[in-house]
Enzyme design. Structure first.
Site, PDB file in Angstrom:
ATOM      1  N   ASP A   1      26.501  -7.619  17.655  1.00 50.30           N
ATOM      2  CA  ASP A   1      25.793  -8.349  16.617  1.00 50.30           C
ATOM      3  C   ASP A   1      26.830  -9.313  16.003  1.00 50.30           C
ATOM      4  OD1 ASP A   1      23.951  -8.837  14.343  1.00 50.30           O
ATOM      5  OD2 ASP A   1      25.499  -7.765  13.231  1.00 50.30           O
TER       6      ASP A   1
HETATM    7  C1  2OP Z   1      22.650 -10.986  13.492  1.00 49.72           C
HETATM    8  O1  2OP Z   1      23.745 -11.527  13.696  1.00 49.72           O
HETATM    9  C2  2OP Z   1      21.302 -10.728  11.467  1.00 49.72           C
HETATM   10  O2  2OP Z   1      23.485  -9.991  11.495  1.00 49.72           O
HETATM   11  C3  2OP Z   1      22.374 -10.203  12.240  1.00 49.72           C
HETATM   12  O3  2OP Z   1      21.738 -11.024  14.307  1.00 49.72           O
END
Ligand code: 2OP
Length: 214
Positions: A7
């Site tokens: 992420d």
């Molecule tokens: C993302 O980078 C929202 O932190 C989340 O997808």
């Protein structure tokens, strides 16, 4: 083969950096401001996915920021622009580069999967000199859905010829970890803020406090 998928915001990039100009106006409340902004941003992504009304993430971040400025009764265009740059040129958490170097030398393939738009993600990795580590920057723009829609996790398999068992996913967002576990990935919760895990009937494969603990 192990493929490490990350992420972006909150996991690789710190979106809760102290902002002096905000502290000058709000004092102790500046930390709550950043929390409300982040929470509103996420709420808007979930609502937009439910309503089938996707917009690029930079616009969602800006809409949530405008809400937050109104909520805290702050009117300051220079500060608004400075805050937007938290996402437009984000700063990496301190351990990120060492972690990426180690796993690149171990031969692990690595990629980012994020709500962020391709331009935002590209800026983030280039500004932090970490662009050379990734085999892909996969963005919600391609599926026009935000996390935790299974469609966005599926994107990785459309780009990389790997099975769900090959993936280890890292996120500091408990709901994102739950979404990825729900999709069938081994997910590691980078619990940077030492929070309890969400009660969604799904558990992380492992929980760590920063990436170097992996
Ligand atoms: C993302 O980078 C929202 O932190 C989340 O997808």
């Amino acid at each position: 083969m192990k493929v490490l998928i990350f992420d972006a915001y909150g996991t690789l990039f710190n979106v809760k950096m102290p902002i002096k100009a905000l502290e000058n106006i709000l004092g102790m409340e500046s930390s709550s401001f950043l929390d409300v902004w982040r929470q509103k941003t996420l709420n808007y992504t979930w609502l937009r996915t439910l309503m089938d009304a996707w917009l690029p993430f930079d616009k969602v971040v800006e809409d949530a920021l405008n809400y937050t400025l109104e909520h805290f009764r702050v009117e300051d265009e220079a500060l608004r622009m400075e805050l937007l740059h938290v996402y437009l040129d984000p700063v990496c958490f301190p351990e990120v580069e060492t972690f990426l170097q180690t796993h690149q030398s171990l031969g692990h393939k690595m990629a980012i999967l994020s709500n962020g738009s391709p331009q935002m993600l590209n800026m983030g990795v280039v500004q932090n000199n970490i662009d050379g580590y990734f085999s892909g920057l996969f963005s919600s723009n391609e599926v026009r859905k935000f996390k935790p829609s299974p469609k966005i996790y599926q994107l990785v398999h459309e780009h990389l010829a790997i099975g769900t068992d090959d993936v280890i996913f890292f996120s500091s967002n408990a709901w994102d970890v739950a979404g990825a576990s729900n999709f069938g990935w081994k997910s590691i919760w980078v619990n940077r803020n030492r929070q309890p895990f969400d009660h969604l009937g799904l558990k992380p494969w492992r929980a760590i406090y920063d990436l170097l603990e992996f």
